[in-house]
Each structure stands twice: as C-alpha cells, then as structure tokens.
Scaffold this motif. Structure first.
Motif, mmCIF file in Angstrom:
data_model
loop_
_atom_site.group_PDB
_atom_site.id
_atom_site.type_symbol
_atom_site.label_atom_id
_atom_site.label_comp_id
_atom_site.label_asym_id
_atom_site.label_seq_id
_atom_site.Cartn_x
_atom_site.Cartn_y
_atom_site.Cartn_z
ATOM 1 N N ARG A 6 -35.448 58.277 65.990
ATOM 2 C CA ARG A 6 -36.287 57.286 65.292
ATOM 3 C C ARG A 6 -36.577 57.736 63.869
ATOM 4 N N LYS A 7 -36.842 59.033 63.678
ATOM 5 C CA LYS A 7 -37.106 59.547 62.329
ATOM 6 C C LYS A 7 -35.859 59.447 61.454
ATOM 7 N N ALA A 8 -34.689 59.715 62.026
ATOM 8 C CA ALA A 8 -33.446 59.715 61.254
ATOM 9 C C ALA A 8 -33.129 58.331 60.692
ATOM 10 N N VAL A 9 -33.458 57.289 61.440
ATOM 11 C CA VAL A 9 -33.181 55.934 60.947
ATOM 12 C C VAL A 9 -34.406 55.309 60.281
ATOM 13 N N LYS A 10 -35.482 56.106 60.178
ATOM 14 C CA LYS A 10 -36.737 55.653 59.564
ATOM 15 C C LYS A 10 -37.297 54.411 60.259
ATOM 16 N N ALA A 11 -37.258 54.464 61.591
ATOM 17 C CA ALA A 11 -37.782 53.347 62.388
ATOM 18 C C ALA A 11 -39.308 53.346 62.336
ATOM 19 N N PRO A 12 -39.903 52.171 62.357
ATOM 20 C CA PRO A 12 -41.365 52.087 62.342
ATOM 21 C C PRO A 12 -41.955 52.564 63.660
ATOM 22 N N ARG A 13 -43.252 52.832 63.642
ATOM 23 C CA ARG A 13 -43.952 53.246 64.867
ATOM 24 C C ARG A 13 -44.145 52.052 65.807
ATOM 25 N N THR A 14 -44.152 50.843 65.261
ATOM 26 C CA THR A 14 -44.346 49.667 66.104
ATOM 27 C C THR A 14 -43.084 49.411 66.926
ATOM 28 N N LEU A 15 -43.284 48.982 68.148
ATOM 29 C CA LEU A 15 -42.176 48.738 69.056
ATOM 30 C C LEU A 15 -42.279 47.330 69.623
ATOM 31 N N PRO A 16 -41.132 46.757 69.990
ATOM 32 C CA PRO A 16 -39.785 47.309 69.910
ATOM 33 C C PRO A 16 -39.256 47.273 68.483
ATOM 34 N N ALA A 17 -38.203 48.036 68.251
ATOM 35 C CA ALA A 17 -37.518 48.037 66.959
ATOM 36 C C ALA A 17 -36.026 48.159 67.229
ATOM 37 N N SER A 18 -35.252 47.290 66.589
ATOM 38 C CA SER A 18 -33.805 47.314 66.786
ATOM 39 C C SER A 18 -33.101 47.596 65.465
ATOM 40 N N PHE A 19 -31.959 48.268 65.571
ATOM 41 C CA PHE A 19 -31.143 48.622 64.410
ATOM 42 C C PHE A 19 -29.699 48.269 64.692
ATOM 43 N N LEU A 20 -29.053 47.696 63.683
ATOM 44 C CA LEU A 20 -27.642 47.353 63.791
ATOM 45 C C LEU A 20 -26.827 48.448 63.112
ATOM 46 N N VAL A 21 -25.900 49.024 63.864
ATOM 47 C CA VAL A 21 -24.979 50.025 63.316
ATOM 48 C C VAL A 21 -23.719 49.266 62.927
ATOM 49 N N GLY A 22 -23.340 49.375 61.661
ATOM 50 C CA GLY A 22 -22.152 48.686 61.184
ATOM 51 C C GLY A 22 -20.892 49.462 61.516
ATOM 52 N N ALA A 23 -19.755 48.778 61.411
ATOM 53 C CA ALA A 23 -18.468 49.428 61.667
ATOM 54 C C ALA A 23 -18.227 50.577 60.694
ATOM 55 N N ASP A 24 -18.882 50.517 59.522
ATOM 56 C CA ASP A 24 -18.736 51.569 58.506
ATOM 57 C C ASP A 24 -19.720 52.723 58.710
ATOM 58 N N GLY A 25 -20.531 52.663 59.775
ATOM 59 C CA GLY A 25 -21.501 53.717 60.047
ATOM 60 C C GLY A 25 -22.864 53.478 59.426
ATOM 61 N N SER A 26 -23.017 52.354 58.737
ATOM 62 C CA SER A 26 -24.330 52.042 58.153
ATOM 63 C C SER A 26 -25.316 51.710 59.273
ATOM 64 N N VAL A 27 -26.601 51.922 59.012
ATOM 65 C CA VAL A 27 -27.649 51.635 59.992
ATOM 66 C C VAL A 27 -28.729 50.826 59.299
ATOM 67 N N ALA A 28 -28.997 49.610 59.793
ATOM 68 C CA ALA A 28 -29.996 48.740 59.174
ATOM 69 C C ALA A 28 -30.913 48.157 60.238
ATOM 70 N N GLN A 29 -32.205 48.108 59.916
ATOM 71 C CA GLN A 29 -33.160 47.552 60.866
ATOM 72 C C GLN A 29 -33.007 46.036 60.964
ATOM 73 N N VAL A 30 -33.149 45.526 62.171
ATOM 74 C CA VAL A 30 -33.144 44.089 62.405
ATOM 75 C C VAL A 30 -34.577 43.598 62.197
ATOM 76 N N LEU A 31 -34.761 42.718 61.213
ATOM 77 C CA LEU A 31 -36.101 42.221 60.908
ATOM 78 C C LEU A 31 -36.321 40.793 61.377
ATOM 79 N N LYS A 32 -35.231 40.036 61.537
ATOM 80 C CA LYS A 32 -35.351 38.659 62.025
ATOM 81 C C LYS A 32 -34.351 38.469 63.142
ATOM 82 N N PRO A 33 -34.803 38.332 64.354
ATOM 83 C CA PRO A 33 -36.193 38.391 64.801
ATOM 84 C C PRO A 33 -36.643 39.844 65.018
ATOM 85 N N LEU A 34 -37.942 40.055 65.023
ATOM 86 C CA LEU A 34 -38.469 41.393 65.310
ATOM 87 C C LEU A 34 -38.316 41.720 66.789
#
Length: 197
Positions: free
Chosen positions: A156-184
């Motif tokens: 969670r720290k490595a991807v800088k995920a928030p303390r609020t849960l649930p939290a989802s992140f999309l890992v791209g084919a290029d290895g990028s990691v981005a938080q899903v904000l819509k929908p939470l």
C-alpha cells in the motif's frame, strides 16, 4: 500454644502452600502448542485456507517496478511471494480489510468479474486485519480471488494508496500503477470492465 498463635501458624502454612503451588517448576513439560502443518502454520489457519478455497496467486511475471522486491503472504497457500511477480501485464489490485463494509460487496463484484472470459487478473490485498479473519470472511462471502496479506503495509505504501478502503489500482501493460478514482467502489461487473478496458 495460644489460639491466636495457632491461627497465625495455619495462615502461614496456607500462604506457603499457595506459593509452592504457584511456583514455576523447572523440568516440567512445556505448555501444549497448537498443532502445526508442515509449513509451520497453525492447523486452524490451514483449515481456514481450505474453506476459503482461493485461486492460486499468480507468479513468474516481472511486474511493476514499484512493487518489485515487496513480499506478501499468499492467502491461498501461506507462501511468501514477490508481489510484482503476481502482476504481469494489465491487472487490477484491490486493497481491503475485514472491518471494511463496502469492501465486502466490492470483493464479490471483483470475483464475479475475474471469472468472466477476457478478464484481466485481479489481486486482492488484505491490510489492517488478521490473516485468519480474512480467510474466514472470503469463505463467508464465497469470494475465491487470488489474495495476499500485506502485514507490513509495504504494498500500500509503495503505490501510495490512501488509508481509506476499499482502494483499487490499475496496473498497466507498461508496468504503470494508477489509482481508480471513478468509481471509488465497484458496484457492478460493468463498472470494472469500464475501468480496465
């Protein structure tokens, strides 16, 4: 001997007997331990794993650089794994905890999505709760997603995920990691498909 002296002597004998009874004894057998499996896990944890019947944690991918070297325990088999190796190519990572009520519905949605043809891999990451409790909840929900427990909170720290849960992140084919904000919080398989593409 006076009556008071006798009572004093009886009280002293009872105190000494109590101390002797409670005094630790060397050479006594160690306290009984819970039975352990071959891997060293308690038998009740093994039973919880069997009841949860989670799909195996994927391994062998290079995965996102931000997660390489981070270890977590696969809930399905209790083995340590490099989290990045479970996330090759496009994937969805979901952080959840047993106390998080919205997480429960979302885990069901993600499990349903993961079973659809063409679905990207989904990895559930349990945080802030005990392993046995997580396995019990997943079994109760009928969710069989590959899952890890991040006891050190390193993922969670490595991807800088928030303390609020649930939290989802999309890992791209290029290895990028981005938080899903819509929908939470995912409420339908269609929402998941809309995010992962």
């Amino acid at each position: 001997m006076s009556r008071g002296a006798r009572w004093a002597l009886v009280a002293l004998v009872l105190v000494v007997a109590g101390v002797v009874a409670l005094w630790p004894r060397g050479g006594s057998e160690p306290p009984a331990e819970r039975p352990h499996t071959q891997a060293g896990a308690p038998a009740d944890l093994l039973m919880a794993r069997n009841q949860a019947a989670l799909r195996p944690c994927p391994q062998g991918a290079e995965g996102p650089s931000a997660l390489r070297g981070l270890k977590a325990t696969c809930l399905g088999d209790g083995q340590q794994l490099d989290v990045a190796s479970a996330l090759g190519g496009k994937a969805l990572v979901n952080f959840w905890a047993t106390w998080c009520v919205p997480c429960q519905g979302e885990l069901r949605v993600l499990d349903e999505y993961a079973q659809q043809p063409g679905a990207v891999p989904v990895l559930a990451v349990q945080v802030e709760s005990k392993e046995a409790d997580g396995l019990e909840l997943l079994a109760k929900l009928g969710v069989h997603l590959p899952a890890v427990i991040d006891e050190a909170d390193g993922v969670r720290k490595a991807v800088k995920a928030p303390r609020t849960l649930p939290a989802s992140f999309l890992v791209g084919a290029d290895g990028s990691v981005a938080q899903v904000l819509k929908p939470l919080v995912f409420e339908s398989v269609e929402q998941v498909r809309g995010v992962v593409g």
